[in-house]
Design a protein around this motif. Sequence first.
Motif, short mmCIF file in Angstrom:
data_model
loop_
_atom_site.label_atom_id
_atom_site.label_comp_id
_atom_site.label_asym_id
_atom_site.label_seq_id
_atom_site.Cartn_x
_atom_site.Cartn_y
_atom_site.Cartn_z
N GLU A 93 0.84 -1.19 0.00
CA GLU A 93 0.00 0.00 0.00
C GLU A 93 0.88 1.24 0.00
OE1 GLU A 93 -3.04 0.11 2.97
OE2 GLU A 93 -3.53 -1.98 2.69
N ALA A 94 0.38 2.27 -0.64
CA ALA A 94 1.12 3.52 -0.70
C ALA A 94 1.10 4.18 0.67
CB ALA A 94 0.50 4.44 -1.74
N PRO A 95 2.22 4.77 1.05
CA PRO A 95 2.23 5.45 2.36
C PRO A 95 1.28 6.65 2.33
CG PRO A 95 4.22 5.97 1.13
CD PRO A 95 3.48 4.93 0.35
N GLU A 96 0.76 6.92 3.50
CA GLU A 96 -0.16 8.04 3.59
C GLU A 96 0.61 9.35 3.51
OE1 GLU A 96 -2.96 8.02 6.80
OE2 GLU A 96 -3.27 5.86 6.64
N VAL A 97 0.03 10.28 2.79
CA VAL A 97 0.64 11.60 2.64
C VAL A 97 0.08 12.48 3.75
CG1 VAL A 97 0.89 13.59 1.11
CG2 VAL A 97 0.77 11.26 0.15
N PRO A 98 0.98 13.10 4.53
CA PRO A 98 0.47 13.94 5.62
C PRO A 98 -0.25 15.16 5.04
CG PRO A 98 2.84 14.20 5.39
CD PRO A 98 2.43 13.09 4.47
N GLU A 99 -1.23 15.58 5.76
CA GLU A 99 -1.98 16.73 5.30
C GLU A 99 -1.13 17.99 5.45
OE1 GLU A 99 -5.86 17.14 6.97
OE2 GLU A 99 -6.25 15.00 6.85
#
Length: 137
Positions: A93-99
């Motif tokens: 899974e792609a890492p989450e991009v911080p807001e």
Amino acid sequence: MADTDFVSGIVDNIMNNSNLSEIIEQIDIVQTENRELRELLHAQQKTINEMNLMLLKLFSQSMNQSAPIAPIVITVPVPEVPVPEVPVPEVPEAPEVPEAPEVPEVPTQDEPEDQDTNNDNQIQLEVVDGSNMQTVD
């Protein structure tokens, strides 16, 4: 009369000193063979012409009497080939991009249009679309 004696003397000399009679006999043999070969060639050409006519008549009759030709279907068995199973790797899974943090709004100052005070200290910024920008390595 001297001319006739001269000519007969030459003819006698040719007949006695050469094989003219043998040459004439060979010419007769060659002429006879040539005539026979011409007759044979003529007979063969006549036979070829008759065969061509018969073949033409046969084609003509077969074209008039032939029914529509059905296509010939030939089935060839195709052996089954097992398809190898290839494991499909799992995609992480792609890492989450911080807001992005919120940017506070800059308060606007209401200045009268007639005053040119502090214009030297003001900076105007243009918003540029980042998708058209190039990077330099």
